[in-house]
Motif scaffolding. Structure first.
Motif, PDB file in Angstrom:
ATOM      1  N   ASN A  50     -33.769 -31.140  30.587  1.00  0.00           N
ATOM      2  CA  ASN A  50     -33.855 -29.794  30.021  1.00  0.00           C
ATOM      3  C   ASN A  50     -34.436 -28.805  31.026  1.00  0.00           C
ATOM      4  OD1 ASN A  50     -32.717 -29.977  27.438  1.00  0.00           O
ATOM      5  ND2 ASN A  50     -34.576 -30.856  26.579  1.00  0.00           N
ATOM      6  N   GLN A  51     -35.429 -29.246  31.770  1.00  0.00           N
ATOM      7  CA  GLN A  51     -36.002 -28.377  32.801  1.00  0.00           C
ATOM      8  C   GLN A  51     -34.970 -28.042  33.864  1.00  0.00           C
ATOM      9  OE1 GLN A  51     -39.360 -30.712  34.075  1.00  0.00           O
ATOM     10  NE2 GLN A  51     -40.681 -30.036  32.381  1.00  0.00           N
ATOM     11  N   MET A  52     -34.112 -29.007  34.172  1.00  0.00           N
ATOM     12  CA  MET A  52     -33.045 -28.760  35.137  1.00  0.00           C
ATOM     13  C   MET A  52     -32.097 -27.684  34.633  1.00  0.00           C
ATOM     14  SD  MET A  52     -29.547 -29.496  35.513  1.00  0.00           S
ATOM     15  CE  MET A  52     -29.295 -30.912  34.445  1.00  0.00           C
ATOM     16  N   VAL A  53     -31.701 -27.763  33.343  1.00  0.00           N
ATOM     17  CA  VAL A  53     -30.800 -26.765  32.769  1.00  0.00           C
ATOM     18  C   VAL A  53     -31.432 -25.379  32.828  1.00  0.00           C
ATOM     19  CG1 VAL A  53     -29.617 -26.031  30.667  1.00  0.00           C
ATOM     20  CG2 VAL A  53     -29.652 -28.448  31.285  1.00  0.00           C
ATOM     21  N   SER A  54     -32.707 -25.278  32.487  1.00  0.00           N
ATOM     22  CA  SER A  54     -33.399 -23.989  32.523  1.00  0.00           C
ATOM     23  C   SER A  54     -33.478 -23.448  33.947  1.00  0.00           C
ATOM     24  CB  SER A  54     -34.802 -24.126  31.926  1.00  0.00           C
ATOM     25  OG  SER A  54     -34.740 -24.462  30.559  1.00  0.00           O
ATOM     26  N   SER A  55     -33.702 -24.325  34.914  1.00  0.00           N
ATOM     27  CA  SER A  55     -33.767 -23.886  36.312  1.00  0.00           C
ATOM     28  C   SER A  55     -32.427 -23.325  36.774  1.00  0.00           C
ATOM     29  CB  SER A  55     -34.184 -25.054  37.213  1.00  0.00           C
ATOM     30  OG  SER A  55     -35.485 -25.497  36.908  1.00  0.00           O
ATOM     31  N   VAL A  56     -31.347 -24.007  36.385  1.00  0.00           N
ATOM     32  CA  VAL A  56     -30.011 -23.519  36.752  1.00  0.00           C
ATOM     33  C   VAL A  56     -29.752 -22.166  36.106  1.00  0.00           C
ATOM     34  CG1 VAL A  56     -27.531 -23.955  36.535  1.00  0.00           C
ATOM     35  CG2 VAL A  56     -29.074 -25.827  37.136  1.00  0.00           C
ATOM     36  N   ARG A  57     -30.109 -22.030  34.845  1.00  0.00           N
ATOM     37  CA  ARG A  57     -29.882 -20.764  34.137  1.00  0.00           C
ATOM     38  C   ARG A  57     -30.641 -19.623  34.805  1.00  0.00           C
ATOM     39  NH1 ARG A  57     -32.866 -18.192  30.671  1.00  0.00           N
ATOM     40  NH2 ARG A  57     -34.234 -19.986  30.310  1.00  0.00           N
ATOM     41  N   ARG A  58     -31.892 -19.846  35.166  1.00  0.00           N
ATOM     42  CA  ARG A  58     -32.680 -18.792  35.803  1.00  0.00           C
ATOM     43  C   ARG A  58     -32.129 -18.447  37.196  1.00  0.00           C
ATOM     44  NH1 ARG A  58     -37.072 -21.541  33.112  1.00  0.00           N
ATOM     45  NH2 ARG A  58     -37.321 -22.913  34.917  1.00  0.00           N
ATOM     46  N   ARG A  59     -31.740 -19.476  37.940  1.00  0.00           N
ATOM     47  CA  ARG A  59     -31.205 -19.214  39.283  1.00  0.00           C
ATOM     48  C   ARG A  59     -29.887 -18.460  39.209  1.00  0.00           C
ATOM     49  NH1 ARG A  59     -27.432 -21.616  42.058  1.00  0.00           N
ATOM     50  NH2 ARG A  59     -27.408 -23.510  40.761  1.00  0.00           N
ATOM     51  N   VAL A  60     -29.027 -18.836  38.269  1.00  0.00           N
ATOM     52  CA  VAL A  60     -27.740 -18.163  38.114  1.00  0.00           C
ATOM     53  C   VAL A  60     -27.944 -16.688  37.770  1.00  0.00           C
ATOM     54  CG1 VAL A  60     -25.761 -17.984  36.555  1.00  0.00           C
ATOM     55  CG2 VAL A  60     -26.341 -20.184  37.572  1.00  0.00           C
ATOM     56  N   THR A  61     -28.887 -16.402  36.891  1.00  0.00           N
ATOM     57  CA  THR A  61     -29.163 -15.010  36.532  1.00  0.00           C
ATOM     58  C   THR A  61     -29.646 -14.221  37.737  1.00  0.00           C
ATOM     59  OG1 THR A  61     -29.692 -15.571  34.241  1.00  0.00           O
ATOM     60  CG2 THR A  61     -30.570 -13.504  35.078  1.00  0.00           C
ATOM     61  N   ALA A  62     -30.548 -14.801  38.509  1.00  0.00           N
ATOM     62  CA  ALA A  62     -31.070 -14.106  39.686  1.00  0.00           C
ATOM     63  C   ALA A  62     -29.961 -13.833  40.699  1.00  0.00           C
ATOM     64  CB  ALA A  62     -32.180 -14.939  40.324  1.00  0.00           C
ATOM     65  N   THR A  63     -29.028 -14.781  40.851  1.00  0.00           N
ATOM     66  CA  THR A  63     -27.924 -14.603  41.796  1.00  0.00           C
ATOM     67  C   THR A  63     -26.917 -13.586  41.281  1.00  0.00           C
ATOM     68  OG1 THR A  63     -28.169 -16.901  42.533  1.00  0.00           O
ATOM     69  CG2 THR A  63     -26.105 -15.793  43.061  1.00  0.00           C
ATOM     70  N   LEU A  64     -26.635 -13.669  39.984  1.00  0.00           N
ATOM     71  CA  LEU A  64     -25.618 -12.804  39.392  1.00  0.00           C
ATOM     72  C   LEU A  64     -26.090 -11.374  39.234  1.00  0.00           C
ATOM     73  CD1 LEU A  64     -22.792 -12.661  37.997  1.00  0.00           C
ATOM     74  CD2 LEU A  64     -23.975 -13.210  35.844  1.00  0.00           C
ATOM     75  N   ARG A  65     -27.340 -11.179  38.844  1.00  0.00           N
ATOM     76  CA  ARG A  65     -27.815  -9.843  38.495  1.00  0.00           C
ATOM     77  C   ARG A  65     -28.885  -9.306  39.433  1.00  0.00           C
ATOM     78  NH1 ARG A  65     -25.434  -9.703  33.563  1.00  0.00           N
ATOM     79  NH2 ARG A  65     -25.246 -11.694  32.451  1.00  0.00           N
ATOM     80  N   GLY A  66     -29.396 -10.176  40.313  1.00  0.00           N
ATOM     81  CA  GLY A  66     -30.405  -9.713  41.257  1.00  0.00           C
ATOM     82  C   GLY A  66     -31.742  -9.415  40.613  1.00  0.00           C
ATOM     83  N   ARG A  67     -32.023 -10.028  39.484  1.00  0.00           N
ATOM     84  CA  ARG A  67     -33.274  -9.802  38.766  1.00  0.00           C
ATOM     85  C   ARG A  67     -33.517 -10.964  37.825  1.00  0.00           C
ATOM     86  NH1 ARG A  67     -31.353  -8.901  33.828  1.00  0.00           N
ATOM     87  NH2 ARG A  67     -29.440  -7.687  33.521  1.00  0.00           N
ATOM     88  N   ARG A  68     -34.655 -10.909  37.134  1.00  0.00           N
ATOM     89  CA  ARG A  68     -34.955 -11.917  36.122  1.00  0.00           C
ATOM     90  C   ARG A  68     -34.118 -11.645  34.873  1.00  0.00           C
ATOM     91  NH1 ARG A  68     -41.232 -12.882  35.199  1.00  0.00           N
ATOM     92  NH2 ARG A  68     -40.278 -14.483  33.877  1.00  0.00           N
TER      93      ARG A  68
END
Length: 225
Positions: A50-68
């Motif tokens: 589950n922590q892995m899934v959350s890490s991927v989600r946060r990283r994808v958002t930062a890459t896609l939108r340039g923010r949290r």
């Protein structure tokens, strides 16, 4: 040091030890209880996924939108569903989650790939207490590894490497079904008691309060009806 302080007869009687995925725990057991079967508790394996899934989600958002992430982002709206078991999601909620992430394009596909890896690992752990044949365990393990290898997601690869490192002890859980859930539950109650008291300054009082809390919980579980 606590294990070393026990008598040899006591240590010889220990057959199975259930632990978290902690190298220090493993080393202590191997040194003082070399004959015991070491089992990794499945809760912490699923928690790691589950922590892995959350890490991927946060990283994808930062890459896609340039923010949290923000509450209006589609991936934020499904964050809790990503951490739930597939069987606990209604078909409607599952389809909604799936479609929201697909609408994000490659970013959402990365999150879905991480979620599927988590579910493949859960399917492997679900074999515990079912007396599965060896080929069934091998097939589900291969399915998990194959899915992880076919992705280009570093967090998924790290999860697979961790499972590989701890696999003998995870497999021992599948065969024995033994978990340290009871001791984890007592530990949680003791921590909550300390938080409710805003900490303890008197060690004797802390021990008494902790003992009372854990005994009270055990009595509630044993009480009929």
């Amino acid at each position: 040091s606590w294990l070393a302080a026990q008598t040899q007869q006591w240590r010889d009687n220990v057959q199975v030890v259930a632990i978290d995925m902690c190298s220090a725990y493993r080393a202590a057991v191997r040194k003082h209880l070399p004959h015991a079967t070491l089992v990794v508790d499945h809760f912490h394996v699923a928690q790691l996924a589950n922590q892995m899934v959350s890490s991927v989600r946060r990283r994808v958002t930062a890459t896609l939108r340039g923010r949290r992430v923000r509450k209006d982002d589609p991936e934020y709206g499904v964050r809790r569903r990503l951490l739930r078991n597939r069987e606990d999601l209604t078909d409607e909620k599952f389809i909604d989650m799936w479609n929201r992430l697909l609408d994000l394009g490659p970013a959402g596909e990365h999150i879905l790939a991480a979620w599927i890896a988590k579910e493949e690992l859960r399917a492997l752990l679900a074999l515990a207490r079912t007396t599965p044949p060896r080929h069934q365990i091998s097939h589900r393990l291969w399915t998990f590894y194959r899915w992880c290898a076919d992705t280009d997601i570093p967090e998924v690869h790290r999860l697979a490497e961790t499972i590989q490192t701890w696999w003998p002890h995870i497999e021992a859980f599948i065969h024995t079904g033994i978990t340290n859930a009871a001791s984890e539950g007592i530990n949680r109650l003791i921590k909550l008691e300390a938080r409710n008291a805003f900490g303890f300054r008197n060690p004797v009082n802390q021990r008494l309060r902790s003992r009372y809390t854990s005994i009270r919980a055990a009595q509630r579980r044993a009480k009929p009806g």
